[in-house]
Structure formats: structure tokens, C-alpha cells
Design a protein around this motif. Sequence first.
Motif, PDB file in Angstrom:
ATOM      1  N   VAL A   1       1.726   7.336   4.152  1.00 16.27           N
ATOM      2  CA  VAL A   1       0.786   6.594   4.997  1.00 16.27           C
ATOM      3  C   VAL A   1       0.081   5.525   4.167  1.00 16.27           C
ATOM      4  N   ALA A   2      -0.321   5.877   2.956  1.00 19.36           N
ATOM      5  CA  ALA A   2      -1.013   4.919   2.087  1.00 19.36           C
ATOM      6  C   ALA A   2      -0.125   3.715   1.787  1.00 19.36           C
ATOM      7  N   ARG A   3       1.137   3.976   1.463  1.00 18.42           N
ATOM      8  CA  ARG A   3       2.029   2.861   1.146  1.00 18.42           C
ATOM      9  C   ARG A   3       2.245   1.949   2.356  1.00 18.42           C
ATOM     10  N   LEU A   4       2.323   2.546   3.552  1.00 23.97           N
ATOM     11  CA  LEU A   4       2.526   1.722   4.743  1.00 23.97           C
ATOM     12  C   LEU A   4       1.304   0.845   5.005  1.00 23.97           C
ATOM     13  N   ILE A   5       0.115   1.431   4.918  1.00 22.75           N
ATOM     14  CA  ILE A   5      -1.095   0.632   5.116  1.00 22.75           C
ATOM     15  C   ILE A   5      -1.160  -0.493   4.085  1.00 22.75           C
ATOM     16  N   GLU A   6      -0.900  -0.163   2.824  1.00 19.67           N
ATOM     17  CA  GLU A   6      -0.983  -1.168   1.760  1.00 19.67           C
ATOM     18  C   GLU A   6       0.040  -2.277   1.945  1.00 19.67           C
ATOM     19  N   SER A   7       1.197  -1.941   2.519  1.00 17.32           N
ATOM     20  CA  SER A   7       2.219  -2.975   2.729  1.00 17.32           C
ATOM     21  C   SER A   7       1.760  -4.025   3.721  1.00 17.32           C
ATOM     22  N   TYR A   8       0.830  -3.670   4.601  1.00 13.45           N
ATOM     23  CA  TYR A   8       0.320  -4.617   5.588  1.00 13.45           C
ATOM     24  C   TYR A   8      -0.787  -5.505   5.030  1.00 13.45           C
ATOM     25  N   GLN A   9      -1.344  -5.132   3.885  1.00 11.14           N
ATOM     26  CA  GLN A   9      -2.428  -5.896   3.257  1.00 11.14           C
ATOM     27  C   GLN A   9      -3.519  -6.243   4.272  1.00 11.14           C
ATOM     28  N   PRO A  10      -4.118  -5.224   4.896  1.00 13.66           N
ATOM     29  CA  PRO A  10      -5.052  -5.502   5.997  1.00 13.66           C
ATOM     30  C   PRO A  10      -6.363  -6.124   5.528  1.00 13.66           C
TER      31      PRO A  10
END
Length: 347
Positions: free
Chosen positions: A65-74
Motif C-alpha cells: 500500500v505504501a509503495r502504491l501511494i508513493e508512486s502517485y506522489q500525492p
Amino acid sequence: MTRLTIVTDAWYPQVNGVVRSIENTNRELTRMGLDVSMVTPRDFRSIPCPTYPEIRLAVTLYGNVARLIESYQPSYVHIATEGPLGLMARHWCLAHHMPFSTSYHTRFPEYVSARWPVPEGWLHAFMRWFHNSGNVCMVATDSLERDLAGRGLRHLARWSRGIDAGQFTPRPLEDRPFGLPRPIFMTVGRVAVEKNLPAFLDLDLPGSRIVVGDGPVRAALERRYPDVLFTGAKFGRELAAAYAQADVFVFPSKTDTFGNTILEALASGVPVAAHPVTGPADILGGHPEAGALNDDLRTACLTALQRCSRTAARDLALTYSWEAATRQFFDNVMMANGDRLLPVAAE
């Protein structure tokens, strides 16, 4: 570009008020020029929720989950639900000192207690722990805000809802819709224990009763109420056409935080009958010509049938829009980050 990541445990194939609210909000956010990304159970392996298989629960590790959120650079993070993904997103935001907003869509303590012997007090404590760690918790109505403030939730802000008044609209009335005699008393939504459907189905009413929707208790209710038409779930134009044939829309739930189906019915020109509780009271209060509120649901149904106006119902629905609700939503998101100005998309 402003990037917003929304994390939700409620997503397709579920069809409910949470999913529809996020879907409509995302559409308006995109029109406003935002880059919206989603973290949902569809991104991971999932399993059916016990007692409610239509709900899929994500089964994954925090690192995924952390990697997915970070990939979006929100630029901003909004956590819509208190499930497995919401919990991991909350942890990520706190660990990375990322301000975030949440929303209180569902009376989680009441829903869980209706299924399992878990004290509501424990569950309310969990909700305080979850939402008070964020910078803003969005609620749909005045009465819900008062209730949650009394239970110790902080940083509450209003996020109303809208309606697609082009899809849900009055239509010519058929003599015998669904092959049934009028008047038609209809409810729409999940066929689940928390929706309090027996409060409607046990009523002695003239004409016919219809339940539009599906859920875990549908089969049991069909056996118990053989004189009621259960149509199953309907979507899009078919759903809108069904609404428009009702004479009264009945909303028996006492636990919903808003009631999107109320707006859908009103937009279809159908008066509403409901208990005077959070959601119905906030929408219909002060509008007796559009719907009837009463602790005695039968009285509310008959009052809506005899005294309410299809024109008044439609007029009330038209005071709600997804554009206004979405600007309210994103103002709250930015407020959680110490910013109050809305971005404007380039023409």
C-alpha cells in the motif's frame, strides 16, 4: 498539477452510497483540473467480507500500500473508509507527516453491532482513534456533525452530496408499473440487515410494495414477504425508470449518514417517507410538501401519498449539485493541509 490520492475500501463491484459519492466526486474533481488517483481493493488480492460477500476486503501488506501511494506522489491524501486499506493509509500518512482528511460515510459501530456481539462503545472508541488522527473529518449533515461531536470526534467539516438530475428525472406514469396495482411504495438500496427493511415490509399499505436492490438478506426476505416484489439490483437508465414509477419512496433505515437514494427519488419526482433521523430529517426537514417524516413509518407513507407533491420533490432535489458538493469536499481537503484556496482548471 495538483494530485489527490483517495484511499477507499468501498469500491466496485460494490454499489452503495459511498462508491457513488466517490465516483461522482472524482468526475467533478477531474473537471476542476485535478489529477485523481485511487487506492482500492481492486489493486490487491481480496476476500469476501464475512456475512457480506458483496464487500471485498483487501489482503495485502503495508509495504504494498505504501509503495502504491508513493508512486502517485500525492499533493493531498483523503481516506474515505476505516477498513484495511484505510488503516494502512492512515499509518503511511502519520509516518510521513502527510496531513490527511477522512470522511464518516457509515455508522460503522451500529453496522458491526447488528452482525456481531461487539460493544458499540468499543467501536465508537475506534472511530475516534481513526478519525481524530486526521486533520479534517467530513460529515454529510448537521445532525450527524452534532452526534459525532458529542461522541468526541474533532475537526468536523461539512461535505454534502449531489444528484444527477438529468439521469434521475420524472417520467410519464404507467397504469400498472411492473404489472402491479397502484399506489407503488418503493425502496431502493442494499438488502441488508442495517437497512431496517422489515419496518417497511411489515406495514399494512394499499397497493404494492417493491424492493429494488440486492444483498445478503434478500433470499430470506423474499421467503418472508411473498407479496412483495424484489426486482434485484438495477443500474443506470433501468434504475432511473424504476424510481420514476413509484408513488412514494420509503426510506426505513435509521443508521444511514445521508441517504443518496432519497435525492435520487426526489429528483425522479417521488415524495419520500422516512423516520425523522439523520439523513432524511436533514434533507426533508422544512419541506413537508416533498416528503413526510414520522416515527410511525406507515403514517409517513400515507402522508407522503396524500399530501406531498411530485413537483415539490423535484424542486427540492434540484437544490443539490455534485459541482457544489465537490468544491466543498476539496476545500476541506485543502484545509486539512492549511490551504483554503481552490485551484481553477485552465479554460
